[in-house]
Design a protein around this motif. Structure first.
Motif, PDB file in Angstrom:
ATOM      1  N   GLY A  95      -3.703  78.180 -74.620  1.00 60.01           N
ATOM      2  CA  GLY A  95      -3.414  77.410 -75.618  1.00 60.01           C
ATOM      3  C   GLY A  95      -2.552  75.880 -75.330  1.00 60.01           C
ATOM      4  N   LEU A  96      -2.174  75.403 -76.218  1.00 59.08           N
ATOM      5  CA  LEU A  96      -1.026  74.280 -75.952  1.00 59.08           C
ATOM      6  C   LEU A  96      -0.102  74.243 -77.107  1.00 59.08           C
ATOM      7  CD1 LEU A  96      -0.206  71.712 -74.425  1.00 59.08           C
ATOM      8  CD2 LEU A  96      -2.113  70.533 -75.829  1.00 59.08           C
ATOM      9  N   ALA A 140      -5.763  69.575 -80.228  1.00 54.35           N
ATOM     10  CA  ALA A 140      -5.992  70.803 -79.815  1.00 54.35           C
ATOM     11  C   ALA A 140      -4.880  71.872 -80.741  1.00 54.35           C
ATOM     12  CB  ALA A 140      -5.447  70.973 -78.369  1.00 54.35           C
ATOM     13  N   MET A 141      -3.738  71.298 -80.827  1.00 49.16           N
ATOM     14  CA  MET A 141      -2.960  71.999 -81.802  1.00 49.16           C
ATOM     15  C   MET A 141      -3.371  72.348 -83.159  1.00 49.16           C
ATOM     16  SD  MET A 141       0.597  70.104 -80.512  1.00 49.16           S
ATOM     17  CE  MET A 141       1.309  70.030 -78.825  1.00 49.16           C
ATOM     18  N   ILE A 142      -4.032  71.243 -83.812  1.00 47.12           N
ATOM     19  CA  ILE A 142      -4.569  71.428 -85.217  1.00 47.12           C
ATOM     20  C   ILE A 142      -5.786  72.515 -85.179  1.00 47.12           C
ATOM     21  CG2 ILE A 142      -5.901  70.157 -87.084  1.00 47.12           C
ATOM     22  CD1 ILE A 142      -4.439  67.727 -86.313  1.00 47.12           C
ATOM     23  N   LYS A 143      -6.308  72.614 -84.227  1.00 46.40           N
ATOM     24  CA  LYS A 143      -7.494  73.412 -83.953  1.00 46.40           C
ATOM     25  C   LYS A 143      -6.947  74.976 -83.733  1.00 46.40           C
ATOM     26  CE  LYS A 143     -11.567  74.396 -81.328  1.00 46.40           C
ATOM     27  NZ  LYS A 143     -12.593  74.110 -79.995  1.00 46.40           N
ATOM     28  N   GLN A 144      -5.726  75.002 -83.041  1.00 36.71           N
ATOM     29  CA  GLN A 144      -5.143  76.425 -83.141  1.00 36.71           C
ATOM     30  C   GLN A 144      -4.522  76.745 -84.190  1.00 36.71           C
ATOM     31  OE1 GLN A 144      -3.643  75.538 -78.354  1.00 36.71           O
ATOM     32  NE2 GLN A 144      -2.352  75.235 -80.082  1.00 36.71           N
ATOM     33  N   ARG A 146      -1.295  76.687 -85.020  1.00 38.69           N
ATOM     34  CA  ARG A 146       0.100  77.377 -85.092  1.00 38.69           C
ATOM     35  C   ARG A 146       1.335  76.077 -84.632  1.00 38.69           C
ATOM     36  NH1 ARG A 146      -1.760  79.456 -79.668  1.00 38.69           N
ATOM     37  NH2 ARG A 146      -0.818  78.422 -77.881  1.00 38.69           N
ATOM     38  N   GLY A 147       0.684  75.061 -85.220  1.00 42.60           N
ATOM     39  CA  GLY A 147       1.864  73.717 -85.071  1.00 42.60           C
ATOM     40  C   GLY A 147       2.024  73.304 -83.460  1.00 42.60           C
ATOM     41  N   GLY A 148       3.032  72.751 -83.203  1.00 38.64           N
ATOM     42  CA  GLY A 148       3.278  72.269 -81.927  1.00 38.64           C
ATOM     43  C   GLY A 148       4.312  71.154 -81.879  1.00 38.64           C
ATOM     44  N   ARG A 149       4.872  70.726 -80.662  1.00 38.60           N
ATOM     45  CA  ARG A 149       5.802  69.754 -80.397  1.00 38.60           C
ATOM     46  C   ARG A 149       4.880  68.796 -79.521  1.00 38.60           C
ATOM     47  NH1 ARG A 149       8.135  72.681 -83.488  1.00 38.60           N
ATOM     48  NH2 ARG A 149      10.031  73.609 -83.217  1.00 38.60           N
ATOM     49  N   ILE A 150       5.135  67.406 -79.835  1.00 40.69           N
ATOM     50  CA  ILE A 150       4.883  66.467 -79.155  1.00 40.69           C
ATOM     51  C   ILE A 150       6.098  65.541 -78.766  1.00 40.69           C
ATOM     52  CG2 ILE A 150       3.328  64.269 -79.171  1.00 40.69           C
ATOM     53  CD1 ILE A 150       1.314  65.500 -80.766  1.00 40.69           C
ATOM     54  N   TYR A 189       0.652  69.446 -90.489  1.00 38.18           N
ATOM     55  CA  TYR A 189       0.023  70.684 -89.543  1.00 38.18           C
ATOM     56  C   TYR A 189       1.118  71.359 -88.680  1.00 38.18           C
ATOM     57  CZ  TYR A 189      -4.163  67.767 -90.213  1.00 38.18           C
ATOM     58  OH  TYR A 189      -5.276  67.119 -90.784  1.00 38.18           O
ATOM     59  N   GLY A 190       2.227  70.935 -89.055  1.00 39.82           N
ATOM     60  CA  GLY A 190       3.651  71.614 -88.365  1.00 39.82           C
ATOM     61  C   GLY A 190       3.736  71.231 -87.011  1.00 39.82           C
ATOM     62  N   ILE A 191       3.438  70.061 -86.904  1.00 37.49           N
ATOM     63  CA  ILE A 191       3.540  69.346 -85.847  1.00 37.49           C
ATOM     64  C   ILE A 191       4.672  68.418 -85.555  1.00 37.49           C
ATOM     65  CG2 ILE A 191       2.441  68.082 -83.638  1.00 37.49           C
ATOM     66  CD1 ILE A 191      -0.240  69.089 -84.546  1.00 37.49           C
TER      67      ILE A 191
END
Length: 270
Positions: A95-96, A140-144, A146-150, A189-191
């Motif tokens: 994942g990412l 990739a994060m949107i597809k997963q 579960r959010g993310g950090r950039i 998207y929680g990013i």
């Protein structure tokens, strides 16, 4: 080349570009220490340095024997390379969660002496590269789901223009705008999308700035850098570790409500 074990969903995964030296290397070591599995990227000419960093990270895992690290050489200015970086990370590490778009280059010179070729080469890395890292990491994060950090690499030069740095400074202003716009687009998207905007850091890049100004002003080697230190509020310059500490916070759960920010770690007087 990767020597990865089977993916473990319990570990968060981070990509760091420009990881072979300087800020990127320090960030990679810090995030690995924080418990992230890491994918390291830099240009193919720096593959040996990336491989050595992977070995160092795995050796430093201690009792955490499942810590994983891979390296994926490529240019952030090439969309296929960036897509492959993200795809391999997801495939091999499971994942990412974090993208640190750290890769960047600098150019000193007056506007009148800056060629179109040099301008375009710098923008390809600093602006297009950041855009591509944001784009494909977010996809990739949107597809997963579960959010993310950039996190992007801006600069104090992205908040204030400096002479002899028109290409570099304007590219960092572009990163600033891109970061703030991306934060608005991806928040749902929680990013989160943020950037660090440091002042003078003790790296190889600072040495190049020193050499340029020494030659231009007729100074002794290191004298220009010393003037920066003397103007600093704390009378010292930043280190890569200082920025790595900041990034560690930006991607932590404690920073979950911070987005669209340019965090300035500056030693300069305000």
């Amino acid at each position: 080349m990767s020597n990865s074990s089977s993916p473990s969903q319990s570990n968060r995964v981070a990509i760091i570009t420009g990881a072979a030296q300087g800020l990127g290397r320090a960030i990679a070591l810090r995030l690995a220490s924080d418990g992230f599995d890491v994918a390291l990227n830099d240009i193919p000419a720096k593959s040996t340095a990336l491989e050595e960093l992977v070995t160092e990270i795995k050796a430093g895992a201690g009792t955490n024997s499942d810590r994983r690290a891979i390296f994926v050489p490529g240019s952030v200015a090439d969309e296929e390379d960036v897509k492959e970086l993200v795809d391999r990370t997801v495939r091999e590490l499971g994942g990412l969660d974090v993208m640190v778009s750290n890769a960047g280059v600098a150019l000193n010179g007056l506007i009148a002496n800056t060629s179109v070729e040099d301008w375009d080469a710098l923008y390809a890395v600093n602006v297009r590269g950041t855009f591509l890292c944001y784009k494909h990491a977010a996809n990739a994060m949107i597809k997963q789901g579960r959010g993310g950090r950039i996190v992007g690499a801006c600069s104090i030069a992205g908040k204030k223009g400096f002479p002899d740095s028109s290409a570099y400074s304007s590219s960092k202003f572009a990163v600033r705008g891109l970061t703030q716009s991306a934060a608005q687009e991806y928040g749902k998207y929680g990013i989160t999308v943020n950037a660090y905007a440091p002042g003078s850091i003790v790296t190889e890049l600072l040495g190049k700035f020193d050499a340029y100004n020494v030659k231009k002003q007729g100074l002794e080697p290191g004298q220009w850098t010393e003037t920066l230190k003397n103007r600093a509020a704390l009378r010292k310059l930043l280190t890569p570790t200082d920025i790595a500490n900041l990034v560690s916070f930006m991607v932590s759960k404690d920073a979950s409500f911070i987005t669209g920010e340019l965090s300035t770690s500056s030693t300069a007087k305000v």
